[in-house]
Design a protein around this motif. Sequence first.
Motif, PDB file in Angstrom:
ATOM      1  N   ALA A  95       0.834  -1.203   0.000  1.00  0.00           N
ATOM      2  CA  ALA A  95       0.000   0.000   0.000  1.00  0.00           C
ATOM      3  C   ALA A  95       0.870   1.255   0.000  1.00  0.00           C
ATOM      4  O   ALA A  95       0.633   2.198  -0.760  1.00  0.00           O
ATOM      5  CB  ALA A  95      -0.915  -0.016   1.220  1.00  0.00           C
ATOM      6  N   GLY A  96       1.904   1.254   0.846  1.00  0.00           N
ATOM      7  CA  GLY A  96       2.788   2.418   0.922  1.00  0.00           C
ATOM      8  C   GLY A  96       3.484   2.689  -0.398  1.00  0.00           C
ATOM      9  O   GLY A  96       3.554   3.838  -0.854  1.00  0.00           O
ATOM     10  N   MET A  97       3.999   1.634  -1.024  1.00  0.00           N
ATOM     11  CA  MET A  97       4.696   1.821  -2.301  1.00  0.00           C
ATOM     12  C   MET A  97       3.723   2.284  -3.391  1.00  0.00           C
ATOM     13  O   MET A  97       4.052   3.145  -4.204  1.00  0.00           O
ATOM     14  CB  MET A  97       5.379   0.510  -2.738  1.00  0.00           C
ATOM     15  N   ALA A  98       2.502   1.729  -3.385  1.00  0.00           N
ATOM     16  CA  ALA A  98       1.508   2.114  -4.396  1.00  0.00           C
ATOM     17  C   ALA A  98       1.192   3.605  -4.272  1.00  0.00           C
ATOM     18  O   ALA A  98       1.159   4.326  -5.286  1.00  0.00           O
ATOM     19  CB  ALA A  98       0.246   1.278  -4.226  1.00  0.00           C
ATOM     20  N   VAL A  99       0.986   4.074  -3.034  1.00  0.00           N
ATOM     21  CA  VAL A  99       0.673   5.492  -2.841  1.00  0.00           C
ATOM     22  C   VAL A  99       1.860   6.356  -3.270  1.00  0.00           C
ATOM     23  O   VAL A  99       1.697   7.378  -3.953  1.00  0.00           O
ATOM     24  CB  VAL A  99       0.301   5.777  -1.366  1.00  0.00           C
ATOM     25  N   LEU A 100       3.072   5.941  -2.900  1.00  0.00           N
ATOM     26  CA  LEU A 100       4.259   6.723  -3.265  1.00  0.00           C
ATOM     27  C   LEU A 100       4.382   6.835  -4.782  1.00  0.00           C
ATOM     28  O   LEU A 100       4.557   7.933  -5.321  1.00  0.00           O
ATOM     29  CB  LEU A 100       5.517   6.085  -2.679  1.00  0.00           C
ATOM     30  N   TRP A 101       4.271   5.708  -5.476  1.00  0.00           N
ATOM     31  CA  TRP A 101       4.392   5.730  -6.932  1.00  0.00           C
ATOM     32  C   TRP A 101       3.271   6.557  -7.567  1.00  0.00           C
ATOM     33  O   TRP A 101       3.499   7.337  -8.475  1.00  0.00           O
ATOM     34  CB  TRP A 101       4.363   4.292  -7.490  1.00  0.00           C
ATOM     35  N   GLY A 102       2.050   6.395  -7.051  1.00  0.00           N
ATOM     36  CA  GLY A 102       0.915   7.152  -7.578  1.00  0.00           C
ATOM     37  C   GLY A 102       1.146   8.643  -7.455  1.00  0.00           C
ATOM     38  O   GLY A 102       0.971   9.396  -8.431  1.00  0.00           O
ATOM     39  N   LEU A 103       1.562   9.082  -6.271  1.00  0.00           N
ATOM     40  CA  LEU A 103       1.776  10.512  -6.042  1.00  0.00           C
ATOM     41  C   LEU A 103       2.946  11.032  -6.886  1.00  0.00           C
ATOM     42  O   LEU A 103       2.888  12.145  -7.412  1.00  0.00           O
ATOM     43  CB  LEU A 103       2.053  10.772  -4.554  1.00  0.00           C
ATOM     44  N   GLN A 104       3.991  10.219  -6.999  1.00  0.00           N
ATOM     45  CA  GLN A 104       5.144  10.656  -7.801  1.00  0.00           C
ATOM     46  C   GLN A 104       4.723  10.862  -9.256  1.00  0.00           C
ATOM     47  O   GLN A 104       5.132  11.830  -9.896  1.00  0.00           O
ATOM     48  CB  GLN A 104       6.275   9.625  -7.709  1.00  0.00           C
ATOM     49  N   MET A 105       3.890   9.957  -9.761  1.00  0.00           N
ATOM     50  CA  MET A 105       3.410  10.098 -11.149  1.00  0.00           C
ATOM     51  C   MET A 105       2.550  11.341 -11.273  1.00  0.00           C
ATOM     52  O   MET A 105       2.666  12.109 -12.222  1.00  0.00           O
ATOM     53  CB  MET A 105       2.605   8.859 -11.549  1.00  0.00           C
TER      54      MET A 105
END
Lengths: 110, 304
Positions: A95-105
């Motif tokens: 979940a943490g990695m998904a949110v990080l990648w989503g926000l970075q994009m």
Amino acid sequence: MTSATLWLTLLAGGLITYAIRLSLILAWGRVTLPPTLQRGLRFVPPAVLSAIIFPEILRHDGPLDVSFGNTRLLAGLVAALVAWRTKNALLTIAAGMAVLWGLQMLFRGV
Amino acid sequence: MIGQTEPMSDSRNEFLAGVRAELPILLGVAPFGMIYGALAVAAGLPTAAAQAMSAIVFAGSAQFILTQLIATSTPPVVLLLTVFVVNLRHMLYSASVAPYVHGLKTRWKWLLAYLLTDEAYAVTITYYQQTTAQTHRRDAEAAGVEPGMSQHSPHLRGEVPEDAGADKRHWFFLGGGLALWSCWQVCTAIGIFLGAQVPPSWSLDFTLPLTFIALVIPALVDRPAVAAALTAGIVGAIGAGWPYKTGLVAAALVGIAVGTWLDSTQRARQQREYRNESAGLTESNKPDSLHPVDSLPYPASEEK
């Protein structure tokens, strides 16, 4: 850290860990832990881990950043929520990695 | 599964039972081994050192922390101090398995101590306790005593049974420990291999604080634990720029101190309240006393 220092540190770290694990097995019957120390030990993991988590998330680029622009803070908060609700480590990391990648994009405007 | 097996006399069977008991835990451990390997490479550790750490230190959370501290060029002294503090909990494990391995030869003790990880301990101590209780029950039944009656059996007190030579349960310990050890080494290698293929733009380093969050949150079982985590975190964030990573050490010590202090004040308060409540109950037993609710040490709810 030079290669020699790195290897010496690893060896010393291993020896310390091993000595702790062996200590009371060998000293059985001769030593007992004081009750305050026994109770205090359970606070070691939350204290040490939080002492690493907070700066890693709040000050990743140096200065304190508690704004919505701090992607790691938002991802970390979501991860903490998932950890609290599910107690599942892998789900928390995912979940943490998904949110990080989503926000970075999102911030990169992809 | 463990509870149904009779204590076996055969070392090989004990060893295999240990491996089998450890298997479900390996499912949870394997991904962490891989994450560690990938992270160590991402943090700039040489492949050989990353793999060797899994064998030399062989302690999951300490390895994650070591990796993080090496990557941020922490002085070795601070680093070793942190490893010491983080692994202190193993002293409790050491004390807890000590009575069961007391009668073994020294080389067994040295070997089993190396394998005394969180996961091997969890499985082994459960087995020791369950089989000890079973042996005790059987002994009690054979002697015609009610199981609950003779609480002074040496088995229950965790003492070495007189037939120590027949006790092969250290093979169970060895089986569980070696299963975990092999899994950890192989998964580290896989992680190192996979991690080397991942570009830095994936921010794989962020899995580290996430792993820690996953470990911390379930440990926050009461107020002292929450307070320990929060104070340590805040002090850690303030002291992040202090020289030689002293901020980390200070934060950990403050957190542990706050947690321990709150824990002892809470205990003291609970004891006082318990005494007050007992006193209240005695009062209410008198025929002309007030309703018990009124004698509670806190106000009764408004709905009443």
